[in-house]
Design an enzyme around this catalytic site. Structure first.
Site, mmCIF file in Angstrom:
data_model
loop_
_atom_site.group_PDB
_atom_site.id
_atom_site.type_symbol
_atom_site.label_atom_id
_atom_site.label_comp_id
_atom_site.label_asym_id
_atom_site.label_seq_id
_atom_site.Cartn_x
_atom_site.Cartn_y
_atom_site.Cartn_z
ATOM 1 N N HIS A 251 7.621 -7.803 -1.913
ATOM 2 C CA HIS A 251 7.449 -7.088 -0.642
ATOM 3 C C HIS A 251 8.449 -7.623 0.404
ATOM 4 O O HIS A 251 8.392 -7.230 1.567
ATOM 5 C CB HIS A 251 6.055 -7.330 -0.069
ATOM 6 C CG HIS A 251 4.933 -6.652 -0.794
ATOM 7 N ND1 HIS A 251 4.987 -5.355 -1.221
ATOM 8 C CD2 HIS A 251 3.692 -7.103 -1.131
ATOM 9 C CE1 HIS A 251 3.839 -5.026 -1.797
ATOM 10 N NE2 HIS A 251 3.039 -6.069 -1.758
ATOM 11 N N LYS B 91 0.794 -1.236 0.000
ATOM 12 C CA LYS B 91 0.000 0.000 0.000
ATOM 13 C C LYS B 91 0.823 1.282 0.000
ATOM 14 O O LYS B 91 0.340 2.349 0.371
ATOM 15 C CB LYS B 91 -1.020 0.043 1.168
ATOM 16 C CG LYS B 91 -1.853 -1.182 1.347
ATOM 17 C CD LYS B 91 -2.224 -1.887 0.083
ATOM 18 C CE LYS B 91 -3.237 -1.181 -0.768
ATOM 19 N NZ LYS B 91 -3.437 -1.915 -2.063
ATOM 20 N N TRP C 192 1.470 2.188 -8.862
ATOM 21 C CA TRP C 192 1.925 3.393 -9.558
ATOM 22 C C TRP C 192 3.368 3.217 -10.049
ATOM 23 O O TRP C 192 3.690 3.437 -11.216
ATOM 24 C CB TRP C 192 1.837 4.578 -8.587
ATOM 25 C CG TRP C 192 2.115 5.921 -9.153
ATOM 26 C CD1 TRP C 192 2.085 6.292 -10.471
ATOM 27 C CD2 TRP C 192 2.457 7.096 -8.401
ATOM 28 N NE1 TRP C 192 2.374 7.631 -10.575
ATOM 29 C CE2 TRP C 192 2.616 8.144 -9.323
ATOM 30 C CE3 TRP C 192 2.634 7.358 -7.045
ATOM 31 C CZ2 TRP C 192 2.946 9.444 -8.931
ATOM 32 C CZ3 TRP C 192 2.955 8.637 -6.650
ATOM 33 C CH2 TRP C 192 3.121 9.677 -7.588
ATOM 34 N N GLY D 65 2.102 2.430 -2.859
ATOM 35 C CA GLY D 65 2.074 2.982 -4.223
ATOM 36 C C GLY D 65 2.736 2.062 -5.238
ATOM 37 O O GLY D 65 3.174 2.510 -6.304
HETATM 38 P P1 A3P Z 1 -4.881 4.972 -1.246
HETATM 39 O O1 A3P Z 1 -5.520 3.776 -0.644
HETATM 40 O O2 A3P Z 1 -4.363 5.926 -0.216
HETATM 41 O O3 A3P Z 1 -5.718 5.653 -2.255
HETATM 42 P P2 A3P Z 1 -0.231 -0.356 -3.655
HETATM 43 O O4 A3P Z 1 -0.188 -0.155 -5.113
HETATM 44 O O5 A3P Z 1 1.121 -0.468 -3.019
HETATM 45 O O6 A3P Z 1 -1.163 -1.425 -3.272
HETATM 46 O O7 A3P Z 1 -0.776 1.015 -3.032
HETATM 47 C C1 A3P Z 1 -2.079 1.435 -3.302
HETATM 48 C C2 A3P Z 1 -2.142 2.900 -3.012
HETATM 49 O O8 A3P Z 1 -1.555 3.635 -4.105
HETATM 50 C C3 A3P Z 1 -3.591 3.373 -2.939
HETATM 51 O O9 A3P Z 1 -3.583 4.477 -2.026
HETATM 52 C C4 A3P Z 1 -3.837 3.799 -4.366
HETATM 53 O O10 A3P Z 1 -4.938 4.647 -4.540
HETATM 54 C C5 A3P Z 1 -2.531 4.497 -4.687
HETATM 55 N N1 A3P Z 1 -2.282 4.604 -6.138
HETATM 56 C C6 A3P Z 1 -2.552 3.692 -7.105
HETATM 57 N N2 A3P Z 1 -2.215 4.167 -8.305
HETATM 58 C C7 A3P Z 1 -1.709 5.406 -8.110
HETATM 59 C C8 A3P Z 1 -1.204 6.411 -8.994
HETATM 60 N N3 A3P Z 1 -1.153 6.225 -10.297
HETATM 61 N N4 A3P Z 1 -0.777 7.566 -8.437
HETATM 62 C C9 A3P Z 1 -0.822 7.768 -7.111
HETATM 63 N N5 A3P Z 1 -1.307 6.860 -6.220
HETATM 64 C C10 A3P Z 1 -1.750 5.696 -6.718
#
Ligand code: A3P
Length: 329
Positions: A138, A73, A78, A75
């Site tokens: 992870h 979680k 992304w 990012g």
């Molecule tokens: P939130 O739950 O705060 O919105 P992971 O990819 O490690 O599982 O993390 C998920 C988090 O990254 C979520 O945060 C998600 O919304 C956010 N996220 C996913 N894609 C993203 C992007 N392109 N830019 C910024 N944040 C992103």
């Protein structure tokens, strides 16, 4: 956990060896399944543990491999998209109408070692992968296979402030549980997070180990922060490209490559793609669970003063003297 847990955590395929190991490992209340287990100092659900062990036993890193490492979680989705777009920008020009990122979820393009390739103790054949291989994990540094630690494999580490990481994890696991008419109370999960009992936690051990290693081995590990990418995306993307030895040329920059990569991988663009709106993993989880808000500071909508004080105290104690500072806004 077999009948009530989300499909991707079901334990039907656990080997006898893994079951034997589970019977002696410390366990605590799980975030999604019944229990989470402490293996080599970090916490993981049983099905992932079997994947971690297969990854440790079988994976042979090559110098050209690139592995993204994150705590859940922070990012990951992304960064997977940014890495894919950056590394493949010659093979798949960013302006291409059928760019793979437009029709595939980033987790499909950059698979997790323990959650995808080695899940259920599978033997994985990498012969179909092109070089450099783009992979993700992870797993904490100390538990990475020796070949990853000792080779010239590059590790890109992404970290996010612990308050938003916690809120994101709490929402994510609740969404997985929703299909099972269950939810986690924020208080209970917050206490577990502060005690270090979170997916691949303790959070601080994970982050600090990679932080220290990135200082010791700056050409092997690049330490990135979600908040810094949000605030200065161009600077951080160019930093990433330089680290991966594929720097962005002035000509590319003038042609808008940096802007286009950032636009393609933006939260809004990825979340609204048909594949990410309606697509699912083969285990049934919707891709849209990985696109919630994508902001810095959502923790403010949930944290009480007591929660802030408690986490501040832990973070100050754990990160004191490390030189690492988190941004919460
Ligand atoms: P939130 O739950 O705060 O919105 P992971 O990819 O490690 O599982 O993390 C998920 C988090 O990254 C979520 O945060 C998600 O919304 C956010 N996220 C996913 N894609 C993203 C992007 N392109 N830019 C910024 N944040 C992103």
């Amino acid at each position: 956990m077999t009948t009530s847990s989300p499909k991707y955590l079901q334990e039907d395929n656990l080997s006898e060896e893994c079951k034997k190991l589970l019977s002696i490992l410390p366990k605590d209340k799980g975030w999604v399944g019944s229990y989470i287990y402490n293996y080599q100092g970090f916490w993981t659900p049983p099905r992932f543990l079997q994947g971690v062990i297969a990854f440790q036993q079988q994976f042979q890193a090559e110098d050209s491999d690139i592995i993204l490492v994150t705590t859940p979680k922070s990012g990951t989705t992304w960064l997977k998209s940014l890495l894919f777009a950056l590394i493949n920008r010659v093979k798949h020009p960013i302006f291409e109408p059928n760019h793979p990122l437009l029709v595939n979820n980033p987790h499909v393009l950059v698979p997790f070692l323990e959650h995808d390739l080695y899940i259920d103790g599978r033997v994985h054949d990498f012969s179909t992968f092109t070089s450099p291989k783009l992979l993700a994990t992870h797993v904490p540094f100390a538990s990475l296979p020796k070949s990853v630690q000792d080779s010239k494999t590059k590790l890109v580490y992404l970290c996010r402030n612990p308050r938003d990481t916690f809120i994101s994890m709490w929402h994510f696991t609740n969404n997985l549980l929703l299909h099972h008419n269950d939810t986690n109370s924020i208080e209970e999960k917050f206490d577990l997070f502060c005690e270090g009992v979170s997916l691949y936690g303790p959070f601080w051990n994970h982050v600090l180990d990679y932080w220290k290693k990135s200082i010791e081995m700056p050409t092997k590990i690049l330490f990135l922060m979600y908040e810094e990418i949000k605030k200065k995306p161009k600077v951080q993307l160019k930093r990433l490209a330089k680290f991966l030895e594929c720097p962005i040329s002035t000509e590319e920059e003038n042609c808008g490559v940096v802007d286009e990569i950032l636009k393609m991988c933006s939260f809004k663009n990825l979340r609204n793609l048909e594949v990410n709106t309606n697509g699912r993993f083969s285990t049934g989880e919707a891709y849209n669970l990985f696109f919630r808000k994508g902001e810095i500071g959502d923790w403010k909508n949930y944290f009480t003063t007591n929660m802030s004080d408690k986490l501040n105290h832990t973070i100050e104690e754990k990160f004191q003297g490390s030189g690492l500072k988190f941004s919460y806004v």
